[in-house]
Design an enzyme around this catalytic site. Structure first.
Site, PDB file in Angstrom:
ATOM      1  N   ASN A 116       0.827  -1.365   0.029  1.00  9.44           N
ATOM      2  CA  ASN A 116      -0.011  -0.002   0.030  1.00  9.44           C
ATOM      3  C   ASN A 116       0.929   1.256   0.141  1.00  9.44           C
ATOM      4  O   ASN A 116       1.991   1.467   0.364  1.00  9.44           O
ATOM      5  CB  ASN A 116      -0.987   0.075   1.051  1.00  9.44           C
ATOM      6  CG  ASN A 116      -0.409   0.583   2.316  1.00  9.44           C
ATOM      7  OD1 ASN A 116      -0.429   1.884   2.455  1.00  9.44           O
ATOM      8  ND2 ASN A 116       0.443  -0.188   3.492  1.00  9.44           N
ATOM      9  N   PHE A 120      -1.449   8.227   4.346  1.00 11.08           N
ATOM     10  CA  PHE A 120      -2.407   8.777   5.488  1.00 11.08           C
ATOM     11  C   PHE A 120      -3.508   9.484   5.201  1.00 11.08           C
ATOM     12  O   PHE A 120      -3.803  10.536   5.340  1.00 11.08           O
ATOM     13  CB  PHE A 120      -1.543   9.605   6.325  1.00 11.08           C
ATOM     14  CG  PHE A 120      -0.461   9.104   7.177  1.00 11.08           C
ATOM     15  CD1 PHE A 120      -0.204   7.605   7.417  1.00 11.08           C
ATOM     16  CD2 PHE A 120       0.635   9.802   7.515  1.00 11.08           C
ATOM     17  CE1 PHE A 120       0.935   7.103   7.955  1.00 11.08           C
ATOM     18  CE2 PHE A 120       1.806   9.242   8.208  1.00 11.08           C
ATOM     19  CZ  PHE A 120       1.679   7.943   8.609  1.00 11.08           C
ATOM     20  N   SER A 185       5.994   4.965   8.723  1.00  7.34           N
ATOM     21  CA  SER A 185       5.359   4.609   7.364  1.00  7.34           C
ATOM     22  C   SER A 185       6.083   5.016   6.241  1.00  7.34           C
ATOM     23  O   SER A 185       6.880   6.146   6.459  1.00  7.34           O
ATOM     24  CB  SER A 185       4.072   5.505   7.138  1.00  7.34           C
ATOM     25  OG  SER A 185       3.479   5.421   6.024  1.00  7.34           O
ATOM     26  N   ASN A 187       5.085   5.963   3.382  1.00  2.30           N
ATOM     27  CA  ASN A 187       4.385   6.679   2.449  1.00  2.30           C
ATOM     28  C   ASN A 187       4.280   7.998   2.462  1.00  2.30           C
ATOM     29  O   ASN A 187       3.548   8.725   1.823  1.00  2.30           O
ATOM     30  CB  ASN A 187       3.107   6.058   2.059  1.00  2.30           C
ATOM     31  CG  ASN A 187       3.057   4.447   1.741  1.00  2.30           C
ATOM     32  OD1 ASN A 187       3.807   4.137   0.870  1.00  2.30           O
ATOM     33  ND2 ASN A 187       2.446   3.711   2.487  1.00  2.30           N
ATOM     34  N   THR A 188       4.822   8.632   3.614  1.00  2.00           N
ATOM     35  CA  THR A 188       5.115  10.086   3.785  1.00  2.00           C
ATOM     36  C   THR A 188       6.193  10.481   3.765  1.00  2.00           C
ATOM     37  O   THR A 188       7.395  10.086   4.637  1.00  2.00           O
ATOM     38  CB  THR A 188       4.277  10.333   5.066  1.00  2.00           C
ATOM     39  OG1 THR A 188       3.018  10.014   5.320  1.00  2.00           O
ATOM     40  CG2 THR A 188       4.689  12.007   5.458  1.00  2.00           C
ATOM     41  N   LYS A 221       6.049   3.398  16.953  1.00  5.88           N
ATOM     42  CA  LYS A 221       5.865   2.363  16.012  1.00  5.88           C
ATOM     43  C   LYS A 221       7.063   2.442  14.969  1.00  5.88           C
ATOM     44  O   LYS A 221       7.359   3.571  14.475  1.00  5.88           O
ATOM     45  CB  LYS A 221       4.704   2.489  15.146  1.00  5.88           C
ATOM     46  CG  LYS A 221       4.523   1.296  14.085  1.00  5.88           C
ATOM     47  CD  LYS A 221       2.787   1.123  13.771  1.00  5.88           C
ATOM     48  CE  LYS A 221       2.634  -0.031  12.686  1.00  5.88           C
ATOM     49  NZ  LYS A 221       1.557  -0.133  12.358  1.00  5.88           N
ATOM     50  N   ASN A 250       6.252  -1.548  11.319  1.00  6.29           N
ATOM     51  CA  ASN A 250       5.203  -1.127  10.104  1.00  6.29           C
ATOM     52  C   ASN A 250       5.841  -2.253   8.938  1.00  6.29           C
ATOM     53  O   ASN A 250       6.583  -3.052   9.128  1.00  6.29           O
ATOM     54  CB  ASN A 250       5.702   0.309  10.017  1.00  6.29           C
ATOM     55  CG  ASN A 250       4.490   1.078   9.578  1.00  6.29           C
ATOM     56  OD1 ASN A 250       3.774   0.684   8.609  1.00  6.29           O
ATOM     57  ND2 ASN A 250       4.409   2.404  10.105  1.00  6.29           N
ATOM     58  N   GLY A 297       2.869  -9.954   9.466  1.00 10.59           N
ATOM     59  CA  GLY A 297       2.889 -11.266   9.013  1.00 10.59           C
ATOM     60  C   GLY A 297       2.370 -12.114   9.985  1.00 10.59           C
ATOM     61  O   GLY A 297       2.532 -13.507   9.684  1.00 10.59           O
TER      62      GLY A 297
END
Ligand SMILES: Cc1cc2nc3c(=O)[nH]c(=O)nc-3n(C[C@H](O)[C@H](O)[C@H](O)COP(=O)(O)O)c2cc1C
Length: 336
Positions: A116, A120, A185, A187-188, A221, A250, A297
């Site tokens: 993905n 956010f 994350s 993705n940021t 995290k 993550n 997982g």
């Protein structure tokens, strides 16, 4: 043998694209959260109670919902009815934001994985605080611990990220049994730089200063893609700042298990992340007594047991729920 979700529900959900299937599921659970008989029906999945206490909170079982599935906190009563021992909502950012362009969630059934790059997408801290306040007034607030995972807004420069986290923290702390600082994350852009010792110390001391009276457990995290020295520094910084727990981990940016012609940019989750995140738990437990929440997982009883044997105290699932359905909660709870 496949469970009923795998035989009947997953084939239907997998006929539509991953984000539409996600939206349909969340919408169904949002509606169910307001209807007593629907909540009673969801309770068929409930596992036996195996209560545990961690950082001053009691958990009916060790299996939690990982962040990202209910980013906006719209279905808390339904998640509790399904039998989760705790629920983490978010990632919530200070500003409402749409996230990255679609498509941005990809399934890899052969690998039991997802990629993905949502970025956010969420309603923002103000709207989510209002929603949680309304839920509390409705009398449907769940009995299990609620974590709220917060992150940096996409448009906030990295140098101003502390104020961004503090903004969300101040609005949301009253609804949270614990708060997660998501610094991992992929993705940021730049977010994972906040795992560096100076940036992380600054963030933890700013949040700590706003937490003197509320005293919410603060959890960090982290990414699975850290070298041993980086990890050592993060753990030391967490200890100095009296962090209550570490979520390991993550999603990963290591896509080696995915054939390159099918690959997509983003964070990889599910079965291929299992070993990497278990190894991270072992490294943390070898260095520190900070409680670890395992994420990465957990797809069946064996992978859940592996995390506990590595030293994790609590577990969180996301991709396992997509592939195995809510029966996975009971399957794991019975095996632990
Ligand atoms: C579609 C998707 C969205 C996610 N969104 C978030 C998020 O907003 N915040 C966060 O901390 N983790 C997020 N995650 C990561 C999960 O919480 C979890 O840590 C990760 O997927 C590994 O667990 P799993 O293998 O059980 O999926 C997301 C994962 C997926 C698959």
């Amino acid at each position: 043998m496949n469970n009923a979700y795998e035989r009947f529900v997953r084939p239907l959900l997998f006929l539509i694209d991953a984000e539409s299937a996600h939206r349909f599921t969340i919408e169904s659970l949002r509606v169910a959260s307001r209807v007593d008989f629907a909540l009673r029906a969801l309770k068929v999945f409930q596992p036996p109670e195996k209560p545990k206490r961690f950082f001053g909170l009691s958990f009916p079982n060790q299996i939690g919902l990982a962040a990202g599935l209910d980013k906006n906190g719209v279905a808390l009563p339904a998640w509790a009815a399904l039998g989760f021992g705790f629920i983490e909502i978010g990632t919530v950012t200070a500003k409402a934001q749409p996230g990255n362009p679609k498509p941005r969630i990809f399934r890899f059934p052969e690998q039991s994985a997802l990629v993905n790059r949502l970025g956010f997408n969420n309603d923002g801290a103000d709207a989510i605080a209002r929603r949680l306040s309304k839920l509390r007034r409705s009398g449907r607030w769940p009995e299990v611990p609620i974590g709220i995972n917060i992150g940096k807004s996409m448009t906030t420069p990295l140098a101003e990220s502390t104020e961004d986290y503090v903004y969300s923290f101040r609005l949301l702390r009253e609804f949270a049994d614990y708060i997660v600082l998501n610094v991992s994350s992929p993705n940021t852009p730049g977010l994972r730089e906040l795992q560096g010792p100076e940036a992380l110390s600054e963030l933890l001391s700013a949040i700590g200063a706003k937490n003197l009276i509320t005293r919410r457990p603060i959890v960090v995290k982290i990414a699975p893609d850290l070298g041993p020295t980086e990890l050592e520094r993060i753990v030391a910084t967490c200890e100095t700042n009296k962090v209550a727990g570490i979520i390991a981990s993550n999603t990963t940016i290591d896509h080696s298990p995915i054939p390159s012609e099918q690959d997509e940019q983003g964070g990889l989750s599910g079965a291929p992340l299992r070993q990497k995140s278990t190894a991270l738990i072992r490294q943390i437990v070898a260095k520190s007594r900070i409680p670890v929440i395992a994420s990465g997982g957990i797809m069946d009883a064996a992978s859940a047991r592996e995390k506990i044997e590595a030293g994790a105290q609590l577990l969180q699932i996301y991709t396992g729920l997509v592939y195995r359905g809510p029966g996975l909660i009971r399957e794991i709870a019975k095996a632990l």
